[in-house]
Design a protein around this motif. Structure first.
Motif, PDB file in Angstrom:
ATOM      1  N   LEU A  47       0.832  -1.208   0.000  1.00  0.00           N
ATOM      2  CA  LEU A  47       0.000   0.000   0.000  1.00  0.00           C
ATOM      3  C   LEU A  47       0.867   1.260   0.000  1.00  0.00           C
ATOM      4  CD1 LEU A  47      -2.887  -0.992   2.457  1.00  0.00           C
ATOM      5  CD2 LEU A  47      -2.949  -0.922  -0.044  1.00  0.00           C
ATOM      6  N   ALA A  48       1.996   1.203   0.711  1.00  0.00           N
ATOM      7  CA  ALA A  48       2.862   2.385   0.777  1.00  0.00           C
ATOM      8  C   ALA A  48       3.740   2.517  -0.468  1.00  0.00           C
ATOM      9  CB  ALA A  48       3.738   2.328   2.017  1.00  0.00           C
ATOM     10  N   GLY A  49       3.829   1.419  -1.250  1.00  0.00           N
ATOM     11  CA  GLY A  49       4.563   1.502  -2.513  1.00  0.00           C
ATOM     12  C   GLY A  49       6.027   1.122  -2.426  1.00  0.00           C
ATOM     13  N   SER A  63      -9.224   7.292  -2.018  1.00  0.00           N
ATOM     14  CA  SER A  63      -9.969   8.531  -2.275  1.00  0.00           C
ATOM     15  C   SER A  63     -10.323   8.655  -3.750  1.00  0.00           C
ATOM     16  CB  SER A  63      -9.159   9.753  -1.873  1.00  0.00           C
ATOM     17  OG  SER A  63      -8.816   9.687  -0.532  1.00  0.00           O
ATOM     18  N   GLY A  64     -10.699   7.526  -4.340  1.00  0.00           N
ATOM     19  CA  GLY A  64     -11.128   7.546  -5.728  1.00  0.00           C
ATOM     20  C   GLY A  64      -9.985   7.524  -6.736  1.00  0.00           C
ATOM     21  N   LEU A  65      -8.759   7.559  -6.263  1.00  0.00           N
ATOM     22  CA  LEU A  65      -7.614   7.545  -7.188  1.00  0.00           C
ATOM     23  C   LEU A  65      -6.981   6.165  -7.216  1.00  0.00           C
ATOM     24  CD1 LEU A  65      -6.008  10.856  -5.884  1.00  0.00           C
ATOM     25  CD2 LEU A  65      -7.216  10.579  -8.067  1.00  0.00           C
ATOM     26  N   ASN A  66      -6.378   5.844  -8.352  1.00  0.00           N
ATOM     27  CA  ASN A  66      -5.698   4.565  -8.482  1.00  0.00           C
ATOM     28  C   ASN A  66      -4.379   4.610  -7.720  1.00  0.00           C
ATOM     29  OD1 ASN A  66      -4.388   2.252  -9.178  1.00  0.00           O
ATOM     30  ND2 ASN A  66      -4.895   2.392 -11.371  1.00  0.00           N
ATOM     31  N   LEU A  67      -4.372   4.007  -6.562  1.00  0.00           N
ATOM     32  CA  LEU A  67      -3.211   4.097  -5.674  1.00  0.00           C
ATOM     33  C   LEU A  67      -1.970   3.484  -6.307  1.00  0.00           C
ATOM     34  CD1 LEU A  67      -2.539   4.899  -2.595  1.00  0.00           C
ATOM     35  CD2 LEU A  67      -2.527   2.448  -2.220  1.00  0.00           C
ATOM     36  N   LEU A  68      -2.167   2.395  -7.028  1.00  0.00           N
ATOM     37  CA  LEU A  68      -1.007   1.652  -7.534  1.00  0.00           C
ATOM     38  C   LEU A  68      -0.267   2.409  -8.642  1.00  0.00           C
ATOM     39  CD1 LEU A  68      -2.598  -1.901  -7.536  1.00  0.00           C
ATOM     40  CD2 LEU A  68      -1.192  -0.837  -5.770  1.00  0.00           C
ATOM     41  N   ASP A  69      -0.911   3.426  -9.191  1.00  0.00           N
ATOM     42  CA  ASP A  69      -0.266   4.248 -10.219  1.00  0.00           C
ATOM     43  C   ASP A  69       0.648   5.321  -9.624  1.00  0.00           C
ATOM     44  OD1 ASP A  69      -1.234   3.006 -12.360  1.00  0.00           O
ATOM     45  OD2 ASP A  69      -2.755   4.514 -12.892  1.00  0.00           O
ATOM     46  N   ARG A  75       1.645   9.049  -2.914  1.00  0.00           N
ATOM     47  CA  ARG A  75       0.704   8.373  -1.997  1.00  0.00           C
ATOM     48  C   ARG A  75       0.717   9.073  -0.643  1.00  0.00           C
ATOM     49  NH1 ARG A  75       1.475   1.908  -3.360  1.00  0.00           N
ATOM     50  NH2 ARG A  75       1.954   2.256  -5.558  1.00  0.00           N
ATOM     51  N   ALA A  76       1.941   9.389  -0.181  1.00  0.00           N
ATOM     52  CA  ALA A  76       2.066  10.049   1.120  1.00  0.00           C
ATOM     53  C   ALA A  76       1.406  11.426   1.079  1.00  0.00           C
ATOM     54  CB  ALA A  76       3.543  10.175   1.497  1.00  0.00           C
ATOM     55  N   ARG A  77       1.659  12.141  -0.015  1.00  0.00           N
ATOM     56  CA  ARG A  77       1.095  13.500  -0.113  1.00  0.00           C
ATOM     57  C   ARG A  77      -0.416  13.462  -0.225  1.00  0.00           C
ATOM     58  NH1 ARG A  77       5.375  15.153  -4.775  1.00  0.00           N
ATOM     59  NH2 ARG A  77       7.242  14.972  -3.487  1.00  0.00           N
ATOM     60  N   GLU A  78      -0.945  12.364  -0.811  1.00  0.00           N
ATOM     61  CA  GLU A  78      -2.400  12.214  -0.896  1.00  0.00           C
ATOM     62  C   GLU A  78      -3.010  11.867   0.447  1.00  0.00           C
ATOM     63  OE1 GLU A  78      -4.743  12.660  -3.139  1.00  0.00           O
ATOM     64  OE2 GLU A  78      -3.419  13.405  -4.718  1.00  0.00           O
ATOM     65  N   GLY A  79      -2.148  11.545   1.415  1.00  0.00           N
ATOM     66  CA  GLY A  79      -2.683  11.321   2.755  1.00  0.00           C
ATOM     67  C   GLY A  79      -2.592   9.893   3.254  1.00  0.00           C
ATOM     68  N   LEU A  80      -1.661   9.111   2.683  1.00  0.00           N
ATOM     69  CA  LEU A  80      -1.462   7.758   3.200  1.00  0.00           C
ATOM     70  C   LEU A  80      -0.198   7.742   4.052  1.00  0.00           C
ATOM     71  CD1 LEU A  80      -2.079   4.465   1.432  1.00  0.00           C
ATOM     72  CD2 LEU A  80       0.154   4.794   2.462  1.00  0.00           C
ATOM     73  N   ILE A 168      -1.604   3.675   8.461  1.00  0.00           N
ATOM     74  CA  ILE A 168      -1.405   2.241   8.654  1.00  0.00           C
ATOM     75  C   ILE A 168      -0.347   2.086   9.736  1.00  0.00           C
ATOM     76  CG2 ILE A 168      -0.729   0.090   7.546  1.00  0.00           C
ATOM     77  CD1 ILE A 168      -1.384   1.592   4.837  1.00  0.00           C
ATOM     78  N   LEU A 169      -0.721   1.463  10.832  1.00  0.00           N
ATOM     79  CA  LEU A 169       0.232   1.270  11.931  1.00  0.00           C
ATOM     80  C   LEU A 169       0.750  -0.162  11.878  1.00  0.00           C
ATOM     81  CD1 LEU A 169      -1.087   3.923  12.764  1.00  0.00           C
ATOM     82  CD2 LEU A 169      -1.265   3.062  15.094  1.00  0.00           C
ATOM     83  N   ASP A 170       1.992  -0.305  11.438  1.00  0.00           N
ATOM     84  CA  ASP A 170       2.543  -1.638  11.252  1.00  0.00           C
ATOM     85  C   ASP A 170       3.234  -2.119  12.532  1.00  0.00           C
ATOM     86  OD1 ASP A 170       3.468  -4.001  10.289  1.00  0.00           O
ATOM     87  OD2 ASP A 170       4.862  -3.154   8.827  1.00  0.00           O
ATOM     88  N   GLU A 171       2.542  -2.939  13.275  1.00  0.00           N
ATOM     89  CA  GLU A 171       3.053  -3.484  14.545  1.00  0.00           C
ATOM     90  C   GLU A 171       3.689  -2.411  15.427  1.00  0.00           C
ATOM     91  OE1 GLU A 171       4.902  -7.233  14.504  1.00  0.00           O
ATOM     92  OE2 GLU A 171       3.738  -7.943  12.794  1.00  0.00           O
ATOM     93  N   THR A 172       2.969  -1.319  15.531  1.00  0.00           N
ATOM     94  CA  THR A 172       3.467  -0.222  16.351  1.00  0.00           C
ATOM     95  C   THR A 172       3.622  -0.650  17.808  1.00  0.00           C
ATOM     96  OG1 THR A 172       2.512   1.382  14.860  1.00  0.00           O
ATOM     97  CG2 THR A 172       2.939   2.163  17.074  1.00  0.00           C
ATOM     98  N   ASP A 173       2.864  -1.665  18.222  1.00  0.00           N
ATOM     99  CA  ASP A 173       2.931  -2.096  19.614  1.00  0.00           C
ATOM    100  C   ASP A 173       4.139  -2.977  19.916  1.00  0.00           C
ATOM    101  OD1 ASP A 173       1.743  -3.865  17.872  1.00  0.00           O
ATOM    102  OD2 ASP A 173       0.581  -4.870  19.428  1.00  0.00           O
ATOM    103  N   SER A 174       4.759  -3.533  18.882  1.00  0.00           N
ATOM    104  CA  SER A 174       5.863  -4.449  19.179  1.00  0.00           C
ATOM    105  C   SER A 174       7.022  -3.683  19.806  1.00  0.00           C
ATOM    106  CB  SER A 174       6.325  -5.182  17.917  1.00  0.00           C
ATOM    107  OG  SER A 174       6.973  -4.304  17.037  1.00  0.00           O
ATOM    108  N   GLY A 175       7.587  -4.243  20.827  1.00  0.00           N
ATOM    109  CA  GLY A 175       8.724  -3.617  21.501  1.00  0.00           C
ATOM    110  C   GLY A 175       8.345  -2.478  22.434  1.00  0.00           C
ATOM    111  N   LEU A 176       7.068  -2.271  22.658  1.00  0.00           N
ATOM    112  CA  LEU A 176       6.661  -1.198  23.573  1.00  0.00           C
ATOM    113  C   LEU A 176       6.348  -1.775  24.944  1.00  0.00           C
ATOM    114  CD1 LEU A 176       4.210   1.161  21.635  1.00  0.00           C
ATOM    115  CD2 LEU A 176       6.646   1.440  22.074  1.00  0.00           C
TER     116      LEU A 176
END
Lengths: 255, 481
Positions: A47-49, A63-69, A75-80, A168-176
């Motif tokens: 998803l993050a590319g 948000s209606g846009l083709n993310l994979l393009d 992607r980040a600037r669009e708000g991901l 998207i929080l990728d295992e943010t809890d690990s190691g906390l």
């Protein structure tokens, strides 16, 4: 906000996502759980590319846009926003200078001028307070010499500063430890709103006691094998993943 | 080879034909190097006998020396007879406004954030009488004069302050030091001269840019800076603007003399033409830079940002003669395309309790090759001498090279010498992390590079540091992805 349809992806010619379908609307929090190697972090990377992941099939709309393009920065600037499982250290680049650059890029994408120094400082102070981020860490080199917990908290601080639509929080809890977990969760809860959405990737139900999800999905072998509400997380905590693996295998053989 | 009469005839005719004072034409000596060339230069500059003799001694030394073979690159053949050793005062083309200047050059200035007045001065646009930099320079010059500071061209110093020049020229870099220094001694055109009197703290950064009566003397420049007891000076050489020059070989010499309790800070930003993508053209920048801490508690600090030139070959050094004296060397050298840099420093610890610090940051991209070469020498009397060396290399892409050649010689067992070296690559992870925050790869690399070079950039005077930061980013544009 996010629609994933039949998403297949591979890394180094190994298939890791085998047909993901998922819809996330504004205001929702989705938890994605699953055993090690089921493809949770891979989904976040796709998803993050991240470059070394190839999408072989399916589509993703954001948000209606083709993310994979889009390139990762668009992607980040669009708000991901991806809160990294292992945040990267960048020596000599101050945390605040980095955030200033990032925010300016995101604003420019929206046709807004960069914040002036004063406004930026005010925003930074406000968000530090909101997510209880140590002011001293703000001026240090980006993640350099940060403890595991400090790095994770820095991710949440960045999230607060950049105000993405989808986080998207990728295992943010690990190691906390438990205190850090509480602070991180508190921060996320404060940032939740009608207009944004969260995907929380985690191994453990523990985090979901603090950040209560609207939906829980179980990822196994590159597919979502079960979806439900927060009760599903409790069930998983109790019974483990094995019964789902069984189910998934049976399903696979009947097909 | 033409005989003497021919040369003189030639010159005479040229003088007659084009004259000395016209704007566009140049006064140029035919290519070739012999005693007469040197006599001619010395005469043109109305030099005293002793300086001519010194030049001639330099020439004798030059003739005896061979090109070095120890460097870590292929030295292209240099035909010293094909070079013209006296050209100019060369007048740059004049423009009436910036609109007439090459837009590409202006775009680079824009990116570097160079102020308008400076842009004009650099490109040779006639400057406004009120706001122009020359008038600023004049104001500065008056102020310096009040303090007894001498800041002028080398040629002027020879005329006005011969006793100082005679005492110190060649005292740090002798006429026979190395083949390029010997060449410089024999044919040096001009350069800068600075003298800071006892106890005076120079209130401004002295920069070649503000030196009035500047002649275009890039090729064989000679700089001499003397800081008398208890004085301080910060000197800036070069500028971040891209510099083009038709002369391929640049063999400059810089000598610094710091007397007791004096401090000299010498900063360089070098952005000469690096040649094209395949390494064609480009300047050979072979410079001998050395300073001496003559008295106790003296300090000399070299800071350099090297982004230009096809080949950069230099080792700004410090002789730590006075007890408790300090030498520092901070360097960022960037090579890309086919650029080569073989650079570093030498610290000679002679006095007691002398200290040196070396921070070298090499950045290689494309097919660039970057070598750090350093010598730390501790003499038998240098009790308690200390050195710290940190030598980092950063690689971008997989076609470039980074090499480190540290030499340590200690003849004193009370000395402490530390050497740290690292080699790293810009990680895809780092770039992706920044991408994920909305920063494109180009900017990401710039951020990472500037972070990496921060320790050195921090040593530069403020405005210069900002320009240098941008320069690094621009230099590495297109190196990634």
């Amino acid at each position: 906000m996010l629609t994933i349809k039949n998403l297949h992806a591979e890394v180094e010619e190994k298939q890791i996502l085998k047909g993901i379908n998922l819809s996330v609307n504004a205001g929702e929090v989705h938890a994605i759980m699953g055993p090690n190697g089921s493809g949770k972090s891979s989904l976040a990377s796709v998803l993050a590319g991240r470059e070394n992941y190839q999408v072989t099939q399916g589509e993703v709309f954001f948000s209606g846009l083709n993310l994979l393009d889009m390139s990762p920065e668009v992607r980040a600037r669009e708000g991901l926003f991806l809160a990294f499982q292992y945040p990267i250290e960048i020596p000599g680049v101050s945390n605040i200078n980095f955030l200033k650059t990032a925010l300016a890029e995101i604003r420019a994408h929206k046709g807004l001028p960069p914040l002036d120094a004063k406004e930026f400082l005010r925003l930074s102070r406000e968000k530090q307070k909101l997510v209880e981020f140590d002011a001293q860490l703000v001026n240090r080199s980006l993640n350099e010499g940060f403890s595991g917990g400090e790095k994770k908290r820095n991710e949440i601080f960045q999230l607060a500063m950049l105000e993405p639509k989808l986080s998207i929080l990728d295992e943010t809890d690990s190691g906390l430890d438990i205190d850090a977990l509480r602070i991180v969760s508190k921060g996320v809860n404060k940032l939740r709103s009608e207009n944004n959405a969260f995907i929380i990737i985690t191994h453990y139900q523990r985090l979901l006691e603090y950040i209560v999800p609207d939906f829980v999905h179980v990822l196994y072998d590159g597919r979502i094998v079960k979806s439900g509400t927060k009760e599903l997380a409790l069930e998983l905590e109790e019974k483990g993943y094995d019964w789902l693996k069984e189910e998934a295998r049976e399903k696979a053989t009947t097909i | 080879m033409p005989n003497d009469n021919e040369i003189i005839d030639n010159i005479a005719n040229k003088e007659y034909e084009f004259g000395f004072v016209t704007d566009i034409e140049m006064d140029i000596l035919p290519a070739g190097l012999n005693e007469n060339t040197i006599r001619y230069i010395s005469e043109k500059k109305k030099e005293p006998e002793w300086l001519l003799n010194w030049r001639l001694k330099g020439f004798q030394a030059f003739q005896k020396q061979k090109l070095p073979e120890w460097q870590n690159f292929q030295l292209p053949p240099i035909d010293f007879q094909k070079i013209s050793y006296y050209a100019a005062p060369r007048n740059k083309k004049k423009y009436n406004s910036l609109d007439e200047v090459d837009p590409e050059l202006l775009a680079t200035f824009e990116k570097l954030g160079i102020p308008l007045s400076e842009q004009k001065a650099l490109t040779g646009v006639a400057v406004d009488a009120v706001f122009d930099s020359i008038s600023i320079a004049t104001t500065y010059k008056d102020k310096l004069k009040e303090l007894g500071i001498i800041f002028c061209s080398f040629g002027e110093a020879v005329q006005e302050h011969p006793e100082l020049v005679q005492k110190y020229v060649g005292s740090v870099v002798p006429h026979s030091d190395n083949i390029f220094a010997a060449l410089n001694a024999s044919v040096f055109s001009d350069g800068s001269f600075v003298y800071i009197p006892k106890g005076v703290r120079c209130p401004m950064e002295l920069s070649t840019y503000f030196r009035i009566n500047t002649e275009n003397t890039g090729q064989f420049e000679r700089t001499l800076i003397i800081a008398d007891e208890g004085s301080y000076v910060s000197y800036l050489e070069g500028c971040t603007a891209p510099m083009r020059d038709e002369n391929q070989l640049h063999a400059a010499v810089v000598e610094l003399v710091a007397l007791e309790n004096a401090e000299i800070k010498y900063s360089t930003v070098q952005n000469w033409y690096p040649g094209d993508k395949d390494g064609k053209g480009g300047i050979y920048n072979f410079v001998t830079k050395r300073g001496i801490c003559k008295g106790a508690n003296a300090k000399i600090s070299w800071t350099q940002v090297e982004t230009g030139s096809a080949i950069t070959w230099k080792y700004p050094s410090v002789i730590l003669q006075g007890d408790n004296s300090t030498g520092e060397f901070y360097s960022v050298a960037v090579t890309r395309n086919r650029q080569i840099a073989d650079t570093g420093t030498k610290m000679y610890h002679i006095g007691r309790n002398t200290r040196s610090r070396i921070i070298s940051k090499g950045i290689s991209a494309g097919h660039g090759n970057n070598s750090y070469r350093g010598l730390v020498q501790i003499g038998p009397k240098a009790d308690q001498a200390r050195n710290f060396t940190q030598c980092d290399s950063l690689l971008i892409g997989d076609q470039c090279g980074a090499h480190t050649f540290p030499y340590i010689e200690s003849k004193n067992n009370t000395a402490t010498v530390e050497h740290e070296a690292t080699t790293s690559k810009i990680g895809e992870d780092q770039i992706f992390y920044l991408n994920q925050r909305g920063i494109d790869s180009e900017k990401a690399v710039a951020l990472i590079i500037n972070g990496y070079a921060k320790e050195v950039l921090n040593q530069l005077p403020m405005e210069f540091a900002v320009e240098a930061q941008k320069l690094l980013s621009i230099t590495l544009e297109g190196s990634v992805g």
